[in-house]
Scaffold this motif. Structure first.
Motif, PDB file in Angstrom:
ATOM      1  N   GLY B 127       0.786  -1.235   0.000  1.00 18.73           N
ATOM      2  CA  GLY B 127       0.000   0.000   0.000  1.00 18.73           C
ATOM      3  C   GLY B 127       0.812   1.276   0.000  1.00 18.73           C
ATOM      4  N   GLU B 128       2.152   1.156   0.034  1.00 19.00           N
ATOM      5  CA  GLU B 128       2.972   2.368   0.001  1.00 19.00           C
ATOM      6  C   GLU B 128       3.242   2.801  -1.434  1.00 19.00           C
ATOM      7  OE1 GLU B 128       6.350   2.232   2.682  1.00 19.00           O
ATOM      8  OE2 GLU B 128       5.389   0.653   3.835  1.00 19.00           O
ATOM      9  N   ILE B 129       3.763   3.991  -1.601  1.00 23.50           N
ATOM     10  CA  ILE B 129       4.162   4.475  -2.917  1.00 23.50           C
ATOM     11  C   ILE B 129       5.586   4.981  -2.824  1.00 23.50           C
ATOM     12  CG2 ILE B 129       3.863   6.330  -4.596  1.00 23.50           C
ATOM     13  CD1 ILE B 129       0.966   6.117  -4.357  1.00 23.50           C
ATOM     14  N   THR B 130       6.437   4.533  -3.746  1.00 26.63           N
ATOM     15  CA  THR B 130       7.781   5.108  -3.790  1.00 26.63           C
ATOM     16  C   THR B 130       7.966   5.927  -5.053  1.00 26.63           C
ATOM     17  OG1 THR B 130       8.554   3.044  -4.762  1.00 26.63           O
ATOM     18  CG2 THR B 130       8.890   3.331  -2.416  1.00 26.63           C
ATOM     19  N   GLY B 131       7.167   5.658  -6.066  1.00 27.75           N
ATOM     20  CA  GLY B 131       7.291   6.434  -7.294  1.00 27.75           C
ATOM     21  C   GLY B 131       8.238   5.821  -8.302  1.00 27.75           C
ATOM     22  N   ASN B 132       8.620   4.569  -8.102  1.00 33.64           N
ATOM     23  CA  ASN B 132       9.460   3.923  -9.111  1.00 33.64           C
ATOM     24  C   ASN B 132       8.912   2.532  -9.421  1.00 33.64           C
ATOM     25  OD1 ASN B 132      10.228   2.232  -7.055  1.00 33.64           O
ATOM     26  ND2 ASN B 132      12.038   3.437  -6.556  1.00 33.64           N
ATOM     27  N   ILE B 133       9.712   1.736 -10.107  1.00 31.05           N
ATOM     28  CA  ILE B 133       9.226   0.432 -10.554  1.00 31.05           C
ATOM     29  C   ILE B 133       8.823  -0.475  -9.398  1.00 31.05           C
ATOM     30  CG2 ILE B 133      11.476  -0.680 -10.612  1.00 31.05           C
ATOM     31  CD1 ILE B 133      10.594  -2.068 -13.179  1.00 31.05           C
ATOM     32  N   ARG B 138       5.161  -4.070  -5.780  1.00 30.47           N
ATOM     33  CA  ARG B 138       4.466  -4.033  -4.490  1.00 30.47           C
ATOM     34  C   ARG B 138       2.949  -4.110  -4.676  1.00 30.47           C
ATOM     35  NH1 ARG B 138       5.057   0.744  -3.365  1.00 30.47           N
ATOM     36  NH2 ARG B 138       7.296   0.593  -2.934  1.00 30.47           N
ATOM     37  N   ASN B 139       2.437  -3.319  -5.601  1.00 36.42           N
ATOM     38  CA  ASN B 139       0.988  -3.333  -5.821  1.00 36.42           C
ATOM     39  C   ASN B 139       0.520  -4.652  -6.408  1.00 36.42           C
ATOM     40  OD1 ASN B 139       0.967  -0.741  -4.916  1.00 36.42           O
ATOM     41  ND2 ASN B 139       0.748   0.211  -6.925  1.00 36.42           N
ATOM     42  N   SER B 140       1.348  -5.210  -7.259  1.00 39.00           N
ATOM     43  CA  SER B 140       1.011  -6.490  -7.851  1.00 39.00           C
ATOM     44  C   SER B 140       0.897  -7.566  -6.767  1.00 39.00           C
ATOM     45  CB  SER B 140       2.101  -6.845  -8.864  1.00 39.00           C
ATOM     46  OG  SER B 140       1.785  -8.009  -9.537  1.00 39.00           O
ATOM     47  N   ILE B 141       1.834  -7.533  -5.818  1.00 41.74           N
ATOM     48  CA  ILE B 141       1.766  -8.495  -4.705  1.00 41.74           C
ATOM     49  C   ILE B 141       0.537  -8.223  -3.841  1.00 41.74           C
ATOM     50  CG2 ILE B 141       2.933  -9.304  -2.615  1.00 41.74           C
ATOM     51  CD1 ILE B 141       5.591  -8.742  -4.044  1.00 41.74           C
ATOM     52  N   SER B 142       0.231  -6.945  -3.623  1.00 41.82           N
ATOM     53  CA  SER B 142      -0.975  -6.641  -2.831  1.00 41.82           C
ATOM     54  C   SER B 142      -2.211  -7.266  -3.461  1.00 41.82           C
ATOM     55  CB  SER B 142      -1.166  -5.126  -2.709  1.00 41.82           C
ATOM     56  OG  SER B 142      -0.181  -4.566  -1.866  1.00 41.82           O
ATOM     57  N   GLN B 143      -2.254  -7.266  -4.788  1.00 42.56           N
ATOM     58  CA  GLN B 143      -3.412  -7.841  -5.455  1.00 42.56           C
ATOM     59  C   GLN B 143      -3.461  -9.365  -5.290  1.00 42.56           C
ATOM     60  OE1 GLN B 143      -5.869  -6.233  -6.674  1.00 42.56           O
ATOM     61  NE2 GLN B 143      -5.165  -4.207  -7.308  1.00 42.56           N
ATOM     62  N   LEU B 144      -2.318  -9.965  -5.101  1.00 39.11           N
ATOM     63  CA  LEU B 144      -2.273 -11.420  -4.943  1.00 39.11           C
ATOM     64  C   LEU B 144      -2.479 -11.859  -3.495  1.00 39.11           C
ATOM     65  CD1 LEU B 144       0.785 -12.178  -7.264  1.00 39.11           C
ATOM     66  CD2 LEU B 144      -1.598 -12.745  -7.750  1.00 39.11           C
ATOM     67  N   ALA B 145      -2.225 -10.950  -2.544  1.00 38.37           N
ATOM     68  CA  ALA B 145      -2.193 -11.358  -1.130  1.00 38.37           C
ATOM     69  C   ALA B 145      -3.590 -11.508  -0.542  1.00 38.37           C
ATOM     70  CB  ALA B 145      -1.381 -10.355  -0.322  1.00 38.37           C
ATOM     71  N   ASP B 146      -3.653 -12.358   0.507  1.00 37.68           N
ATOM     72  CA  ASP B 146      -4.898 -12.562   1.241  1.00 37.68           C
ATOM     73  C   ASP B 146      -4.965 -11.701   2.485  1.00 37.68           C
ATOM     74  OD1 ASP B 146      -6.135 -15.150  -0.019  1.00 37.68           O
ATOM     75  OD2 ASP B 146      -3.984 -15.491   0.132  1.00 37.68           O
ATOM     76  N   LEU B 147      -3.825 -11.230   2.899  1.00 41.49           N
ATOM     77  CA  LEU B 147      -3.710 -10.593   4.196  1.00 41.49           C
ATOM     78  C   LEU B 147      -2.608  -9.547   4.087  1.00 41.49           C
ATOM     79  CD1 LEU B 147      -4.955 -11.162   6.968  1.00 41.49           C
ATOM     80  CD2 LEU B 147      -3.163 -12.844   7.345  1.00 41.49           C
ATOM     81  N   HIS B 148      -2.853  -8.353   4.649  1.00 47.50           N
ATOM     82  CA  HIS B 148      -1.918  -7.243   4.465  1.00 47.50           C
ATOM     83  C   HIS B 148      -1.584  -6.638   5.813  1.00 47.50           C
ATOM     84  CE1 HIS B 148      -3.236  -7.302   0.183  1.00 47.50           C
ATOM     85  NE2 HIS B 148      -4.356  -7.702   0.752  1.00 47.50           N
ATOM     86  N   PHE B 149      -0.281  -6.512   6.087  1.00 48.33           N
ATOM     87  CA  PHE B 149       0.166  -5.812   7.288  1.00 48.33           C
ATOM     88  C   PHE B 149       0.897  -4.562   6.833  1.00 48.33           C
ATOM     89  CE2 PHE B 149       0.237 -10.385   8.582  1.00 48.33           C
ATOM     90  CZ  PHE B 149      -0.878 -10.328   9.399  1.00 48.33           C
ATOM     91  N   ALA B 151       2.358  -0.450   6.909  1.00 49.30           N
ATOM     92  CA  ALA B 151       3.239   0.327   7.777  1.00 49.30           C
ATOM     93  C   ALA B 151       2.644   1.671   8.178  1.00 49.30           C
ATOM     94  CB  ALA B 151       4.588   0.546   7.092  1.00 49.30           C
ATOM     95  N   THR B 152       1.762   2.205   7.359  1.00 54.22           N
ATOM     96  CA  THR B 152       1.224   3.539   7.668  1.00 54.22           C
ATOM     97  C   THR B 152      -0.298   3.539   7.477  1.00 54.22           C
ATOM     98  OG1 THR B 152       1.255   4.473   5.431  1.00 54.22           O
ATOM     99  CG2 THR B 152       3.321   4.563   6.655  1.00 54.22           C
ATOM    100  N   GLU B 153      -0.935   4.520   8.074  1.00 57.43           N
ATOM    101  CA  GLU B 153      -2.389   4.663   7.923  1.00 57.43           C
ATOM    102  C   GLU B 153      -2.733   4.972   6.467  1.00 57.43           C
ATOM    103  OE1 GLU B 153      -4.731   3.917   9.799  1.00 57.43           O
ATOM    104  OE2 GLU B 153      -4.153   4.111  11.894  1.00 57.43           O
ATOM    105  N   ASN B 154      -1.907   5.755   5.826  1.00 56.21           N
ATOM    106  CA  ASN B 154      -2.139   6.063   4.413  1.00 56.21           C
ATOM    107  C   ASN B 154      -2.122   4.806   3.546  1.00 56.21           C
ATOM    108  OD1 ASN B 154      -2.457   8.753   4.651  1.00 56.21           O
ATOM    109  ND2 ASN B 154      -0.542   9.340   3.619  1.00 56.21           N
ATOM    110  N   ALA B 155      -1.183   3.915   3.849  1.00 62.72           N
ATOM    111  CA  ALA B 155      -1.076   2.683   3.065  1.00 62.72           C
ATOM    112  C   ALA B 155      -2.354   1.871   3.229  1.00 62.72           C
ATOM    113  CB  ALA B 155       0.133   1.877   3.522  1.00 62.72           C
ATOM    114  N   ARG B 156      -2.868   1.826   4.457  1.00 61.99           N
ATOM    115  CA  ARG B 156      -4.124   1.081   4.670  1.00 61.99           C
ATOM    116  C   ARG B 156      -5.252   1.718   3.855  1.00 61.99           C
ATOM    117  NH1 ARG B 156      -8.584   0.191   8.579  1.00 61.99           N
ATOM    118  NH2 ARG B 156      -9.018  -2.020   8.282  1.00 61.99           N
ATOM    119  N   ALA B 157      -5.331   3.029   3.900  1.00 68.25           N
ATOM    120  CA  ALA B 157      -6.407   3.710   3.177  1.00 68.25           C
ATOM    121  C   ALA B 157      -6.314   3.404   1.683  1.00 68.25           C
ATOM    122  CB  ALA B 157      -6.316   5.217   3.417  1.00 68.25           C
ATOM    123  N   ARG B 158      -5.083   3.364   1.164  1.00 73.73           N
ATOM    124  CA  ARG B 158      -4.926   3.122  -0.275  1.00 73.73           C
ATOM    125  C   ARG B 158      -5.428   1.727  -0.664  1.00 73.73           C
ATOM    126  NH1 ARG B 158       0.016   4.719  -0.447  1.00 73.73           N
ATOM    127  NH2 ARG B 158      -0.512   6.903  -0.775  1.00 73.73           N
TER     128      ARG B 158
END
Lengths: 381, 381, 381, 381
Positions: B127-133, B138-149, B151-158
């Protein structure tokens, strides 16, 4: 000339992008590279090489990598092998864009190889929802892709909503629908051309088409599920055409179910085909009374044709659909009742939910003209 | 006992989840399986086996798969090999959950192997953004994952915004920050313990830390980029500690740049380390005047420590940051000026943007108690 | 304790070394590691896991790697995958000796992985000649091996002749013959235990056993070859037991031939089994009137039993044989005539060409006591 | 036109078959396919692509597969990957013959892929003995090959002795010797063309050449071994040319030894090159006072040139040699003494032990005319 590399991993994917391949191949500014891999090279899942040859489409490479599907590591290992060998192809042939299609497990290999080698990746049919594990693969690929050609307006909206740049997401309609608009009337003898086994219904009379694949996350139930469908169809006692399942996990159960049923019901009024050229398939589809099973064809192609569809179980649960679809659970009674309802209703109005028949041309046009500034694509919109 | 399998592919990933490993290992209801692979097994990128042994953390398997990094297919092939061999491990050891960390290219292999084998996948730092590849991986893995831990409130919101179910996305803070809160004061001799080459600055005097990795999508510029940093630092003539780059594409250019510079500047007042136990690294970090480069450490750990950070170039462009970071382009003058500005400013207030130091405990607690109904996870929220 | 790692890649190989596994497992100075891979993990070629479990033999790892056999790259890729993953197992489990068996294409993977990792390699059944492509694999492995346990005196002489050191080549007899000497009389119901399809002959009456595999270098002829055998047997009209072929190239043709024949001959008086525990198989063998096909069983085990064997075609052409074998070409008339000749002859005297029944014990004893000085093994004798 | 596919896996192998490549490429009845893989694609081990381009030799495919050499599974995994990807190339390009060279660990991958796909395999440099682990690989490949082009009469006799058919084993001489007969006198500036580091001796004065590789089975000793050589050479205080070691296991130790020595001896009168075009290398060789190390060059090429060679340690222990070679153990004193002895002796008479300079032509001629009846090749002679 831009080199456009399209990776095809399964019979179903080929049908979905046939018009894209033709349009790229015909485009004066594009050079087409086709890679055939996975189950698309295996006869019993539908080897597509003869179809490509019949269309004079050039095959740049075949990459056999399908593991024996009994293993529960087979899909992972096939995917891993695909990443390795696609990377080598990309290193040797340096495509300007790599195109991947839809959402089968092994399509992500194409995405990973392209992204790791900094080659722009185009994805066809992103942004949709089916409600099963395919969503995860499809969305994961969307996150990796640089360029998106989507089938519906809703799909485009969904990708926008994730924050993708509008310049990167193009609504083109679904190339598989293009074929529907090119269809001819039924004019061939499928039994002569494709062989197969079982009864040979007269296709001038009303008939069903059945296409039921195993559900990846329910693979332990695939035999039970196909049995329920077989018994529902048998109770109906209407003739039809049955297509063997694809190579997903659970396919052994589905195939065993069909084989055992056929042994016990030698007079079952269905013919069984392994594979069929997509134009021929559309002809049979256009002509049928109802399609039964869990293929996306019932929802996508049949929405444009107005063919009644009975959609069984969870495989297409979340997919955007027109009025022609009736859902049911994988239960003999429920399936039988849904088919009867659809046969009583007959044809539906045709809708353009999934496109108007020009997706292939649109996609080729975009591929020829979109500026590829890789660095920009990598930055958030 | 639930079997929790954590796959570690790089030195940096180990530091990021060390407290998670410790908490899982200590938890009475969890059995920890650690797989070490990729550059985490290679001495010159930081072999983590000795650190795991020092912490008494059990290594279930090592899977060597790093291709020689000169090849532009190396990252793809390392990823493909990882998918293949992780699938075999999962088939033999049947973890109940697989954990993958962050966003390096090869972490997606863990996700693919787990998803293909229907094993629930947990992702840390989504759920974080770094602005590079890395965003794409990271986002691709988020789409595959069942469970997300996250680091920040913003990442959760995203991740919520993408449509993930609230029950699946847990804000725990970043485990790498846990270490910051466990830090001791500087009390060891790094030159004795870790060897390395170059000058040996007295670390009781002010010093810099430099950590600059190649940028995957700018790999052709890695030598030029490191040269600019080297010349900026040389112009400053302040002592410091330099860490060798990780194994990403472009690393040969970065390493060559450093070697050539060292040959020409035998009196350069820096010491060069390949690797360091994370607790020791935090000690040096806590004690330094300013961190320079493009590591996430400057943004994440240093936000909690209030250490001034000069963040060079595009690698961390979109990453959420506290007040302690000054960005600059990879230009000698710009870097020099940014460092001077930070040295003039000195320490910043500490902020808890990336967590409060209890992320490892939280994650282990969730892993022990969350119900895993795989079928439900696969349906959209 | 010396760790002895035995890699089993196929049903047939398991039978060949079952007594070696048992003897190693029982030996106080040896720790047995069994790896199961290749077709030995696939149900339709004979998954051996249940047999290992029934014998309480420990499985250290399963490594699924069989590619779908339709591809002509399948055997190469299965071999390549095996090298990769066996190396990882060896790196994690550090066996003191690796044991490989016989001559199937994928057994060379075990040899390559062991040699590349400087682990002493023992080969069982080297030095024989069959007269087909298997010779090349077998001889190639002999050249890589450090230690040889051979089945016949001739095989030992042949390896000596190549210049191998006498200390490295041990005549132990063939472990598959051990089972023959442990056999009981026929006392079980194979139809109940193993299922299968087809007629259920009364096995107290005279019956045939047929075991015909595709010939790797004649894979295009496999359907024609099996058809000739099927028609010869049908002409004889004697009941029997038929075993499905193994997974070698050409197996699809063999299997199709059998399926099509069965469809056309519903009353064919044979029962078809996929697999059988080796003790049960020996019972049926001991009891049969004649064995027909191209399995080595007809030559090896049946020499010790005195069972008449009809050996068809080139697959066993050069194999050392006793008096019980009649060769014929893969022609319907020739096969029919050879079977008739054997049935007229009846039992042959038993010979100890392939050992006296204690090979497993001998091999385990050598493995426990032979000094392994790797450097010395690498020098020419 | 017959398609002849030559697989090159290392810089050294390229030099050995350069004249074969040229002769095949020039032959009107042969079409050359070159595959470059392994360390032959990696700059620091000698990327051969520029040399192939300079000779206008066509590269059909590059297949990067070298794992990071620190791992003890690296050579096995590189071999496994090679088998997988070579099979795909063979499936796509269908060579009529595949050619593999010599005895490096990964050359067996070429043999396995070809044999599994029923493509005739030709082996160059079989039948020799070196007395180390390479013998096992070389002999193993000889057992797999259909056709043998050997360098010496002894090698041919040895293969005959194993039972190979005389029609399959051709004495052609060694292609690497062809280059020696094509040599020009020293007429270029190596420092300008190849860069490198270190002193720049005047090559019109007497100088040494050093080429010392790690010994695979003694990889733990590689640093100690190179150190002894370095100290012997330093004691001699004679200028020379040093070539970096190849990528075999232990290469890290060899390279570290050289780097550390250079750091401590900035005035060491040697220049260090990574790689050199083989014609240039021969020029330097022809002109040198003595060659030192464990490369086969000292034994093969230098026998034809009459250059004194000091052969250190076990790597070439069993190799057939002419009068120009003095052996010694890897001990500083022994090396120093052997070099002094050779310098005192000076040039030796030239011998044609390894051929007369026409091996490339001979091999191409055989490849163009030998009948390939695969089935016959598979039968024993």
């Amino acid at each position: 000339m831009r080199k456009i590399c399209v990776v095809i991993t399964a019979r179903a994917s080929y049908s979905r992008i046939k018009t894209v391949l033709t349009a790229i191949h015909a485009h004066p500014k594009l050079a087409l590279q086709i890679i055939v891999t996975g189950s698309a090279l295996v006869d019993r899942y539908g080897n597509i090489i003869p179809y490509l040859e019949a269309e004079n489409l050039p095959v740049s490479a075949v990459i056999p990598n399908l593991l024996d599907v009994e293993s529960d590591t087979a899909s992972a290992k096939t995917t891993g092998l695909a990443v390795i060998e696609l990377a080598t192809f990309f290193a040797n042939h340096r495509p300007d864009v790599v195109v991947t299609v839809a959402d089968r497990f092994e399509t992500i290999a194409t995405a990973i190889a392209a992204v790791n080698m900094n080659i722009p990746l185009a994805h066809i049919q992103g942004g949709e929802i089916t409600g099963n594990i395919d969503d995860r693969i499809r969305n994961s690929i969307s996150q990796l892709a640089d360029l998106h050609f989507v089938a519906t307006e809703n799909a485009r909206a969904r990708l926008m909503y994730w924050g993708l740049s509008p310049q990167k997401v193009h609504y083109t309609g679904c190339p598989s629908i293009d074929l529907v608009f090119q269809h001819k009337d039924y004019d061939f003898n499928p039994y002569e051309i494709y062989g197969g086994v079982g009864s040979q219904p007269d296709l001038n009379d009303p008939y069903l088409i059945v296409l039921q694949h195993p559900v990846t996350t329910e693979k332990g139930h695939s035999k039970w599920q196909i049995n329920n469908t077989l018994h529902a169809i048998a109770a109906l006692n209407m003739p039809g055409i049955w297509f063997w399942p694809n190579a997903d996990p659970g396919t052994a159960g589905t195939a065993q179910g069909i084989r055992a049923f056929r042994d016990q019901h030698p007079d079952f009024p269905f013919h069984f085909f392994k594979n069929m050229e997509s134009g021929h398939f559309i002809q049979l589809l256009k002509n049928c009374a109802c399609i039964v099973g869990n293929s996306s064809v019932g929802i996508r192609e049949c929405s444009a044709l107005g063919i009644p569809a009975v959609n069984i179980g969870s495989r297409q649960l979340g997919r955007e659909r027109g009025p022609n679809v009736v859902n049911c659970i994988p239960d003999t009674e429920a399936i039988l009742s849904a088919i009867k309802r659809q046969l009583a209703h007959g044809r539906y109005p045709q809708v353009t939910l999934y496109g108007k028949g020009d997706a292939g041309e649109h996609i080729a046009g975009h591929l020829a003209t979109i500026p590829f500034i890789l660095k920009k694509h990598l930055l958030p919109a």
